[in-house]
Design a protein around this motif. Structure first.
Motif, PDB file in Angstrom:
ATOM      1  N   HIS A 165      37.082  44.335  40.153  1.00  0.00           N
ATOM      2  CA  HIS A 165      37.970  43.290  39.661  1.00  0.00           C
ATOM      3  C   HIS A 165      37.337  41.915  39.873  1.00  0.00           C
ATOM      4  O   HIS A 165      37.327  41.058  38.965  1.00  0.00           O
ATOM      5  CB  HIS A 165      39.323  43.386  40.372  1.00  0.00           C
ATOM      6  N   GLU A 166      36.779  41.691  41.038  1.00  0.00           N
ATOM      7  CA  GLU A 166      36.146  40.407  41.344  1.00  0.00           C
ATOM      8  C   GLU A 166      34.960  40.147  40.412  1.00  0.00           C
ATOM      9  O   GLU A 166      34.762  39.020  39.936  1.00  0.00           O
ATOM     10  CB  GLU A 166      35.685  40.396  42.801  1.00  0.00           C
ATOM     11  N   ARG A 200      36.261  39.234  37.001  1.00  0.00           N
ATOM     12  CA  ARG A 200      36.867  37.912  37.037  1.00  0.00           C
ATOM     13  C   ARG A 200      35.815  36.801  37.172  1.00  0.00           C
ATOM     14  O   ARG A 200      36.056  35.651  36.798  1.00  0.00           O
ATOM     15  CB  ARG A 200      37.886  37.828  38.176  1.00  0.00           C
ATOM     16  N   THR A 205      38.315  34.999  32.729  1.00  0.00           N
ATOM     17  CA  THR A 205      39.675  34.885  33.260  1.00  0.00           C
ATOM     18  C   THR A 205      40.707  35.417  32.273  1.00  0.00           C
ATOM     19  O   THR A 205      41.910  35.349  32.543  1.00  0.00           O
ATOM     20  CB  THR A 205      40.007  33.410  33.576  1.00  0.00           C
ATOM     21  N   GLU A 220      48.080  41.460  37.516  1.00  0.00           N
ATOM     22  CA  GLU A 220      48.059  40.174  36.804  1.00  0.00           C
ATOM     23  C   GLU A 220      48.925  40.198  35.545  1.00  0.00           C
ATOM     24  O   GLU A 220      49.106  39.162  34.900  1.00  0.00           O
ATOM     25  CB  GLU A 220      46.620  39.832  36.421  1.00  0.00           C
TER      26      GLU A 220
END
Length: 421
Positions: A73-74, A77, A81, A106
């Motif tokens: 996920h990081e 991202r 975004t 999210e």
């Protein structure tokens, strides 16, 4: 997270023979992200994740494993975004589907998979204990626990599903291969092919001895279908291992992998049709050695011999042609009888150790039988278990495939525990 060396550059160097695949094992995750095409990001992880930027938001092909979900996920991202609105499961293996929650935190996502994904998850719940044991053994991970809850698909399909992602088209194709619920994804506008585990940078996982049926022949057919796509794919993003760029390279990898599977299938079926026993077949069929030397087909995870066994299971059932195995005696009874005839379990154990000292594969295989019989005949003998541990340690060291290493290491550890008890 960015790479010190481009993943595409590393892939090209390996495929061109200027760098060794042994320096980059496909099952050592880096969780490195690289933008491999216009609006296409690839995260090299234990199970890779691909993200497509579209007018409808990010479309993820697989979401990764629970152990590295945060890192995946990081990584994504760090690239975008945009909200992830769609996730496609290439299949239901747990290393491919457990990163979904990090993105759904999210906002809601639509999850898409083949119609056989749900039954797979149902089976996983029924066999959670068994799956925990076999995966502990396969990956030498004693504390591994099998999950009971799954993020299931919202949308399923049978043969093919075409997606419109705000003007970006994606084709989802079903193929039986490593699993019965497999999907490969083709995004023609970006000439990008996501194969899932139909390509894993090693011998195809078409034989796994501890898991359910695989489908080598249909797997090969799917790869050949991918090789005929028009326009030709310029990017191949696999389920494990490095991304591959360039239509010629992509085509070569697809067709070489198909040829390996076709060769094993053809040889196995020919012998079955002659009435050969399974024992004869597994000691006769051989993978083309030039293919096994390819950096993307080396038997470091599965083994061609295991694929042959899976082909037998698919086309011939479980009876191996040996009438003694149809309704066999208990293994312990056979072991006790042989130990008695040999003069004791310690005699079997000593001979097993002698055979295991050989570099000859046939001797190592025979050593395994004798060591196992000795331990079954004398389960409380520390000397016998020391011998068994030594034999299976040698067997483990001699094997390239992770699956064989896992089983032999487990046997070694069993006997070491008995010695220490």
């Amino acid at each position: 997270m960015t790479a010190s060396k481009s993943l595409l550059e590393l892939s090209a160097r390996i495929l061109d023979g200027t760098e060794e695949i042994t320096d980059h094992h496909p099952f050592r995750p880096s969780n490195t992200l690289e933008e491999v095409g216009d609006g296409v990001a690839f995260v090299e992880s234990f199970a890779n994740v691909t993200a497509f930027s579209t007018p409808d938001g990010l479309c993820l092909v697989d979401t990764g494993s629970a152990l590295v979900a945060g890192a995946v996920h990081e990584a994504i991202r760090s690239w975008s975004t945009e909200r992830a609105t769609t996730a496609v499961y290439t299949h239901g293996h747990i290393d491919h589907v457990f990163g979904t929650a990090a993105f759904e935190a999210e906002g809601p996502m639509r999850v898409i998979g083949h119609e056989a994904v749900d039954p797979r998850f149902d089976r996983y719940v029924k066999t959670a204990g068994y799956n925990a044991v076999i995966n502990q053994r396969q990956f030498r991970a004693p504390g591994l626990q099998w999950p009971l809850e799954y993020r299931r698909p919202d949308v399923t399909y049978s043969d093919r599903l075409d997606l419109d992602l705000g003007g970006v088209g994606a084709e989802l194709h079903h193929a039986r291969g490593e699993t019965d619920d497999h999907t490969w994804v083709w995004v023609p506008d970006r000439r990008t092919l996501c194969t899932g585990d139909l390509i894993i940078w090693c011998t195809p996982n078409a034989g796994n001895p501890q898991k359910v049926q695989r489908y080598a022949e249909e797997w090969a057919a799917a790869l050949r279908e991918m090789a005929t796509l028009d326009p030709a794919p310029e990017l191949l993003l696999p389920g494990h291992g490095l991304p591959i760029a360039g239509s010629d390279r992509v085509r070569t990898v697809l067709l070489d992998t198909a040829t390996l599977l076709d060769s094993l299938t053809t040889q196995t079926l020919a012998l079955m049709n002659e009435g050969a026993r399974l024992d004869d077949i597994i000691h006769t069929v051989a993978a083309p050695p030039d293919l096994l030397e390819k950096p993307y087909l080396r038997p470091i995870y599965d083994d061609p011999e295991f694929i042959v066994r899976n082909l037998w299971r698919l086309y011939g059932g479980w009876y191996d042609g040996n009438p003694a195995h149809l309704k066999p005696a208990r293994d312990e009874a056979v072991a006790s009888e042989l130990a008695g005839l040999a003069g004791g379990a310690d005699v079997l154990a000593r001979r097993a150790v002698e055979l295991a000292a050989s570099d000859d594969d046939a001797d190592l295989r025979l050593a395994g039988h004798l060591a196992e019989y000795a331990a079954l005949a004398a389960p409380d003998s520390a000397a016998v278990h020391r011998a068994r541990a030594e034999v299976f340690a040698r067997r483990r060291s001699a094997e390239p495939s992770l699956m064989a290493k896992g089983v032999f290491s487990w046997a070694e550890a069993e006997s070491l525990r008995r010695v220490e008890a």
